[in-house]
Enzyme design. Structure first.
Site, mmCIF file in Angstrom:
data_model
loop_
_atom_site.group_PDB
_atom_site.id
_atom_site.type_symbol
_atom_site.label_atom_id
_atom_site.label_comp_id
_atom_site.label_asym_id
_atom_site.label_seq_id
_atom_site.Cartn_x
_atom_site.Cartn_y
_atom_site.Cartn_z
ATOM 1 N N GLU A 12 0.914 -1.345 -0.082
ATOM 2 C CA GLU A 12 0.158 0.077 -0.063
ATOM 3 C C GLU A 12 1.122 1.198 0.019
ATOM 4 O O GLU A 12 1.820 1.271 0.862
ATOM 5 C CB GLU A 12 -0.942 -0.024 1.417
ATOM 6 N N ASN A 37 -4.183 5.166 -1.985
ATOM 7 C CA ASN A 37 -5.491 5.719 -1.212
ATOM 8 C C ASN A 37 -6.084 6.809 -2.133
ATOM 9 O O ASN A 37 -5.315 7.541 -2.631
ATOM 10 C CB ASN A 37 -5.074 6.027 -0.030
ATOM 11 N N GLU A 53 -8.208 2.323 -2.970
ATOM 12 C CA GLU A 53 -8.681 2.274 -1.520
ATOM 13 C C GLU A 53 -9.759 3.378 -1.371
ATOM 14 O O GLU A 53 -9.296 4.561 -1.144
ATOM 15 C CB GLU A 53 -7.664 2.167 -0.539
ATOM 16 N N ASP A 85 -11.598 0.875 2.418
ATOM 17 C CA ASP A 85 -10.752 1.095 3.385
ATOM 18 C C ASP A 85 -11.378 1.438 4.893
ATOM 19 O O ASP A 85 -12.470 1.959 4.942
ATOM 20 C CB ASP A 85 -9.982 2.284 3.277
ATOM 21 N N GLU A 87 -6.327 -4.982 8.558
ATOM 22 C CA GLU A 87 -5.420 -3.716 9.003
ATOM 23 C C GLU A 87 -4.956 -3.879 10.379
ATOM 24 O O GLU A 87 -5.425 -4.103 11.155
ATOM 25 C CB GLU A 87 -5.833 -2.438 8.647
HETATM 26 P P1 C2E Z 1 -4.884 4.190 5.772
HETATM 27 O O1 C2E Z 1 -5.139 4.099 4.421
HETATM 28 O O2 C2E Z 1 -5.757 3.394 6.659
HETATM 29 O O3 C2E Z 1 -3.407 3.609 6.105
HETATM 30 C C1 C2E Z 1 -3.018 2.832 7.297
HETATM 31 C C2 C2E Z 1 -2.610 3.635 8.157
HETATM 32 O O4 C2E Z 1 -2.349 2.735 9.235
HETATM 33 C C3 C2E Z 1 -0.917 4.096 7.947
HETATM 34 O O5 C2E Z 1 -0.902 5.348 8.243
HETATM 35 C C4 C2E Z 1 -0.029 3.111 8.510
HETATM 36 O O6 C2E Z 1 1.157 3.733 8.621
HETATM 37 C C5 C2E Z 1 -0.950 2.603 9.628
HETATM 38 N N1 C2E Z 1 -0.420 1.381 10.063
HETATM 39 C C6 C2E Z 1 -0.353 0.286 9.457
HETATM 40 N N2 C2E Z 1 -0.175 -0.895 10.101
HETATM 41 C C7 C2E Z 1 -0.122 -0.256 11.481
HETATM 42 C C8 C2E Z 1 -0.074 -1.061 12.843
HETATM 43 O O7 C2E Z 1 0.215 -2.352 12.733
HETATM 44 N N3 C2E Z 1 -0.192 -0.329 13.731
HETATM 45 C C9 C2E Z 1 -0.536 0.894 13.781
HETATM 46 N N4 C2E Z 1 -0.628 1.516 14.884
HETATM 47 N N5 C2E Z 1 -0.557 1.549 12.520
HETATM 48 C C10 C2E Z 1 -0.654 0.908 11.494
HETATM 49 P P2 C2E Z 1 -0.355 6.448 7.714
HETATM 50 O O8 C2E Z 1 0.639 6.459 6.654
HETATM 51 O O9 C2E Z 1 -0.123 7.681 9.000
HETATM 52 O O10 C2E Z 1 -1.615 7.233 6.959
HETATM 53 C C11 C2E Z 1 -2.791 7.583 7.717
HETATM 54 C C12 C2E Z 1 -4.071 7.789 6.797
HETATM 55 O O11 C2E Z 1 -3.655 8.788 5.695
HETATM 56 C C13 C2E Z 1 -4.315 6.697 5.822
HETATM 57 O O12 C2E Z 1 -4.974 5.623 6.529
HETATM 58 C C14 C2E Z 1 -5.012 7.099 4.739
HETATM 59 O O13 C2E Z 1 -6.302 7.389 5.194
HETATM 60 C C15 C2E Z 1 -4.373 8.441 4.523
HETATM 61 N N6 C2E Z 1 -3.223 8.569 3.663
HETATM 62 C C16 C2E Z 1 -2.063 8.072 3.593
HETATM 63 N N7 C2E Z 1 -1.557 8.031 2.488
HETATM 64 C C17 C2E Z 1 -2.527 8.676 1.657
HETATM 65 C C18 C2E Z 1 -2.605 8.716 0.085
HETATM 66 O O14 C2E Z 1 -1.478 8.618 -0.522
HETATM 67 N N8 C2E Z 1 -3.712 9.310 -0.411
HETATM 68 C C19 C2E Z 1 -4.796 9.520 0.356
HETATM 69 N N9 C2E Z 1 -5.968 9.920 -0.140
HETATM 70 N N10 C2E Z 1 -4.961 9.166 1.730
HETATM 71 C C20 C2E Z 1 -3.442 8.769 2.195
HETATM 72 MG MG MG Z 2 -7.163 1.942 6.750
HETATM 73 MG MG MG Z 3 -5.378 2.800 3.238
#
Ligand code: C2E
Ligand code: MG
Ligand code: MG
Length: 779
Positions: A563, A618, A650, A680, A736
C-alpha cells in the site's frame, strides 16, 4: 384607494397656484405692484399711439411771455389783447385758464370786460374749487361782469402732483358748471363724474403758441382758424404742473387739452382694474387642478411665459379697440410665483429623495436589509461600548441547515426563516440581535452579567430557535450551534468578535453544540494557516514522497502487495503526518493535484520493480467529486505501463454515503478498466451496510481499530461478522493493523486472506522492502 390618491393629488395641485394667487393679491392690495402696473400701462399707451385731432391749440403763458410783459399777474389789458388777437385770427372758441375771480384795476377789468363782449360769447373762463386751510371747499368763479359775456368752466385737475394723473372731473353738476373738455366737446356723452384720459393720444402733436409770439412776435396765422384754444400757464414759475403717464410732467392746460382730445376721439378710458386678470388666474388654477400628473418646471415656465405674453397682448388690444385699461401686474406676479413654487417644489423633492437615500444608506450601514437586525458594524459599536465600561461577552449562533433550506425551498423561504429568527431572538434577548453572516446571528452582553445568567439566556435562546418555523406551508427545523467569547475593558471589539468566530468554526469542525473561545483555538487556526501555506508550496518543491507497507498472504506468508502511503517532508515543519495534512489538502482542494501525483508516482515506481504483486493507492472522496477520476487513473496507467489489474484503489465509506449516481458510474467505469476497488477503514463510517451489496466493491479492509485490540470478545464478534459478511458477498478481505502473531493466526483461522500491519512491516522505502534492489537488478 385610487380615488383617494387622485383626490389628494388634485388638492395638492390646487395648493401652490392658490398660494401664488393669494400672494399676488396681497401685493396688489398693498400697492406694491402699482409702479409695475403703471409702467405696463405706459407701454400700452405708447403702443396704441394716435395723433391729436388738430382742432385744438395751446396758447401758453411761458417764461418768455412772462419776461416780455414784465409783471405777474398781468394787467388785464394784456388778457384783453390776447383775446382780441385770437378773435381776429378766427378761432372758434377760447378757454382762458386764468383766475378772474377777483377784481383788478378798474381800467384792466374794463378792458377785459369789453374784449369779452367783443368776443361774442365764445369764451370760457376758469372756475375752480379750492380747499382752504380750515378744510372748507370754496368755488371760485369769474367776476359777475366777466361771466355775463362768457361761460365758467371747471379747470380743476384732481392731481396732487405726486401720483399719476389719470382723469379730470367731468364738471360740477350741482353748480351747473361743465369741465373744459365737456364744454369744448358738448356732443360727447358724459356718463361719469370723471373723464379718464387716453394717453395713447400723442400730446406732443397738439400745436402750441407762446403768448409772447402771439402779441409781439412771429407765428403762423393760418394755425388759428376755427381752432378751440386754451390759454394758460406753462411757465415753470407758475407751478401749474401734473405728472401723467407716458409724457411725464405737463402743464395743467395741456391736461385739459388731453381730456378734450380724449372726448373728441370718443375714447374716455374705463378702468377694469384687477378683475379680468383675477378671473383668468382663477381659470388657470382650475385648469391646473384638473390636469393629471404634475407638470415639470421647464414646460410650465414656457406655458407661463406664453400666458404672460398673451395677457399683455390682450391688455393692449382692449385698450386700442375698447379704450379699456386693466391691471396685469398681479397676474404676472401670480404666474412667476407659480414657476418659482414649482421650482422650489422640484428642488424640495430632489433634496427629499437625496435625504431619503442617505437615510437608507445610514440604515443599511447599521442594519441587515433582510431581517432589520443590526449589522456587524453596529454589533462592533455595541461591543466597544461595553468594553469601554468594563468588558463584554459576545455570543454567536449559527443556523445549521439554513443553506440546505434555501437550496431546497428557495431564497424567499430562507429569508422568511431568517426574519423569524431575528424576531425570536429580539423577543428573547429584549434587544435587537445582529446578523453578521447569512446564517450567523450575534448578540453582546456586558461582562458584569453573571456567567450563570449568560448560560441560562443562551439555553433559552437555543430552545426557542430550535422550535420549527412555519413558512409558506413548510415546516423548517434548524439546528443551532453556539460560540462565545469574553474580554475585559482592555479588549478590542473586532478581536472579541473574531475570537467568537474562531470558536464557532471550532464548534463546526468538532460538531459541538456550544464552544467558548480559548486561546488554543487561535493557535490551532494559526497553525493550520501556516500548514496550509506550506502545503500549497510543497508540491512544487517536491517535498512529498511515498512509503510502501507490505500486504501479506496470511497462510503462506508471501508478499501479496504493497500500500502506497504518502509522506510530507516539509522544509519548515519537518515530517508531517498524513493524518494532519490530508484533511487540510481535502479542505483546500489541493488533494486533487496531490492525488494525481501520488497515483502517477506509485504506478511508475511499481511498474519498474521486477515484481508482479498488487499496488494499493488511497484515493480521497474529494478527488471523485472534484475531478475526473477515470481519466486520472487511465493516464497514470498509460504513463507508467502498470497493468490495470494490479491496481487497487482504496476508497472510504464517506464516498458512498451520498449515493450519487455519477460516482457510482465512475466506480463502474474504473472497474471495467480492470482496476479493483477496496473499501478502506471498514466499520468506522456511519453509513448503512445496504450499500455494500449494490456497489462494485471487490475488497474490504477491516479497520485497525477492530484488529489491534484482539483478542478481545467484543472485537472478535465484530471481526467475525465482517469476515462472514464479506464471504457471503464474495469480497476478499484485508485486515489492517496486525501487530502480533496471535492476531495473525486468529485472522488466518477465521478465513481472512490478507493482512497488513507492523508485524509484517512498517511503511518503508522500496529499497528496504527488497523491491528497489530488484528494480536495480532489472535495470
Ligand atoms: P490508511 O489508508 O488506513 O493507512 C493505514 C495507516 O495505518 C497508515 O498510517 C499506516 O502507517 C498505519 N498502520 C499500518 N499498520 C499499522 C499497525 O500495525 N499499527 C498501527 N498503529 N498503525 C498501522 P499513515 O501512513 O499515517 O496514514 C494515515 C492515513 O492517511 C491513511 O490511512 C490514509 O487514510 C491517509 N493516507 C495516507 N497516504 C495517503 C495517500 O496517498 N492518499 C490519500 N488519499 N490518503 C492517504
Ligand atoms: Mg485503513
Ligand atoms: Mg489505506
Amino acid at each position: 384607494m385610487h380615488a383617494a390618491g387622485s383626490g389628494t393629488s388634485s388638492f395638492s395641485a390646487l395648493v401652490s397656484p392658490t398660494v401664488a394667487l393669494l400672494i399676488a393679491l396681497i401685493l396688489a392690495w398693498a400697492g406694491v405692484l402699482a409702479p409695475l402696473d403703471q409702467a405696463l400701462q405706459e407701454m400700452r399707451f405708447e403702443a396704441s399711439d394716435r395723433p391729436a385731432s388738430g382742432e385744438t391749440l395751446f396758447v401758453e403763458i411761458d417764461s418768455k411771455s412772462l419776461q416780455d410783459v414784465g409783471v405777474w399777474p398781468w394787467p388785464r389789458q394784456v388778457h384783453a389783447n390776447v383775446l382780441d388777437r385770437l378773435m381776429q385770427l378766427g378761432v372758434a372758441e377760447v378757454v382762458l385758464d386764468i383766475d378772474f375771480s377777483t377784481a383788478s384795476t378798474p381800467e384792466g377789468d374794463l378792458a377785459l370786460e369789453q374784449a369779452l363782449e367783443r368776443a361774442g360769447g365764445y369764451v370760457f373762463l376758469a372756475a375752480f374749487q379750492q380747499s382752504m386751510a380750515d378744510g372748507t371747499v370754496v368755488l371760485n368763479v369769474p367776476l359777475e361782469r366777466f361771466a355775463t359775456h362768457s361761460e365758467p368752466v371747471l379747470v380743476n385737475v384732481d392731481g396732487d402732483g405726486t401720483g399719476l394723473l389719470r382723469s379730470v372731473p367731468a364738471g360740477l353738476p350741482a353748480a351747473g358748471i361743465r369741465s373744459v373738455a365737456a364744454a369744448l366737446v358738448p356732443q360727447s356723452p358724459i356718463s361719469r363724474a370723471a373723464i379718464a384720459i387716453d394717453y395713447g393720444i400723442d400730446l406732443r402733436s397738439i400745436q402750441r403758441v407762446s403768448v409772447s409770439d402771439l402779441l409781439y412776435g412771429d407765428f403762423n396765422h393760418t394755425l388759428f382758424a376755427n381752432k378751440q384754444v386754451i390759454v394758460g400757464a406753462s411757465a415753470i414759475e407758475l407751478r401749474d404742473f401734473f405728472r401723467v403717464p407716458r409724457f411725464g410732467v405737463i402743464p395743467g392746460p395741456l391736461v385739459q387739452l388731453a381730456a378734450t382730445e380724449t372726448l373728441k376721439a370718443g375714447r374716455p378710458i374705463s378702468d377694469l382694474g384687477l378683475a379680468p386678470a383675477l378671473a383668468i388666474a382663477l381659470v388657470a388654477i382650475a385648469l391646473f387642478a384638473s390636469r393629471k400628473g404634475r407638470m415639470s418646471t421647464a414646460p410650465l415656465a414656457w406655458v407661463v411665459l406664453g400666458s404672460m405674453l398673451l395677457m399683455e397682448v390682450a391688455a393692449w388690444l382692449v385698450l386700442r379697440e375698447r379704450h379699456l385699461t386693466l391691471d396685469t401686474a398681479a397676474f404676472h406676479v401670480f404666474a412667476v410665483l407659480l414657476v418659482l413654487i414649482s421650482l422650489l417644489h422640484e428642488r424640495a423633492m430632489h433634496w427629499r429623495q437625496i435625504f431619503r437615500q442617505q437615510a437608507r444608506l445610514a440604515y443599511l450601514a447599521s442594519h441587515d436589509a433582510v431581517t432589520g437586525a443590526h449589522s456587524r458594524q453596529a454589533l462592533l459599536d455595541e461591543l466597544e461600548g461595553y468594553l469601554s465600561s468594563g468588558g463584554a461577552s459576545v455570543f454567536l449562533v449559527q443556523l445549521g441547515r439554513l443553506d440546505s433550506t434555501i437550496a431546497a425551498l428557495g431564497h424567499e423561504v430562507g429569508d422568511c426563516v431568517a426574519v423569524e429568527v431575528a424576531q425570536r431572538l429580539e423577543k428573547r434577548l429584549g434587544s435587537k440581535p445582529a446578523r453578521i453572516a447569512n446564517d450567523v446571528f450575534a448578540w453582546s452582553l456586558p461582562k458584569e452579567l453573571r456567567a450563570e445568567h449568560q448560560i441560562a439566556l443562551r439555553r433559552s435562546v437555543s430552545a426557542c430557535l430550535d422550535e420549527p418555523y412555519a413558512v409558506n406551508g413548510h415546516s423548517v427545523v434548524l439546528d443551532t450551534r453556539f460560540a462565545s467569547s469574553t474580554m475585559d475593558a482592555a479588549g478590542v471589539g473586532s478581536e472579541l468578535l473574531r475570537q467568537a468566530e474562531v470558536a464557532l468554526s471550532e464548534a463546526r469542525r468538532e460538531n459541538l453544540k456550544v464552544v467558548a473561545y480559548t486561546s488554543e483555538q487561535s493557535d490551532r487556526i494559526n497553525d493550520r494557516r501556516m500548514r496550509d501555506i506550506a502545503l500549497r508550496e510543497a508540491l512544487g518543491r517536491e517535498e512529498f514522497f511515498l512509503l510502501y507497507q507490505p500486504q501479506i498472504d496470511l497462510r503462506s506468508g508471501d508478499l501479496m502487495g504493497v500500500e502506497a502511503l504518502v509522506r510530507w517532508q516539509s522544509g519548515s515543519l519537518g515530517l508531517v503526518s498524513p493524518a494532519d495534512f490530508i484533511p487540510l489538502a481535502e479542505e483546500t482542494g489541493l488533494i486533487v493535484n496531490l492525488g494525481k501525483w501520488i497515483l502517477v508516482e506509485a504506478c511508475t515506481r511499481a511498474a519498474r520493480w521486477n515484481w508482479d504483486g498488487r499496488l494499493s493507492v488511497n484515493v480521497s472522496s474529494i478527488q471523485f467529486r472534484r475531478s475526473d477520476m477515470v481519466t486520472t487513473v487511465r493516464q497514470a496507467l498509460e504513463q507508467s505501463g502498470l497493468p490495470a489489474n494490479r491496481l487497487d484503489l482504496e476508497l472510504t465509506e464517506s464516498l458512498l454515503v451520498d449515493d450519487d449516481p455519477a460516482i457510482l458510474s465512475t466506480l463502474e467505469e474504473l472497474r471495467q478498466m480492470g482496476v479493483s476497488l477496496a473499501l478502506d477503514d471498514f466499520g468506522t463510517g456511519y453509513s448503512s451496510l445496504s450499500y455494500l451489496s449494490r456497489l462494485p466493491i471487490d475488497k474490504i479492509k477491516i479497520d485497525q481499530s477492530f484488529v489491534r485490540p484482539l483478542p478481545e470478545p467484543n472485537n472478535e464478534a465484530i471481526v467475525e461478522t465482517i469476515v462472514l459478511m464479506a464471504r457471503r458477498l464474495s469480497m476478499s478481505i484485508v485486515a489492517e493493523g496486525i501487530e502480533t502473531a496471535e492476531q495473525r493466526d486468529y485472522l488466518a483461522a477465521l478465513g481472512c486472506q490478507v493482512g497488513q500491519g507492523y508485524l509484517f512491516g512498517r511503511p518503508s522505502t522500496p529499497k528496504s522492502l527488497g523491491l528497489e534492489a530488484a528494480e536495480t537488478a532489472a535495470a
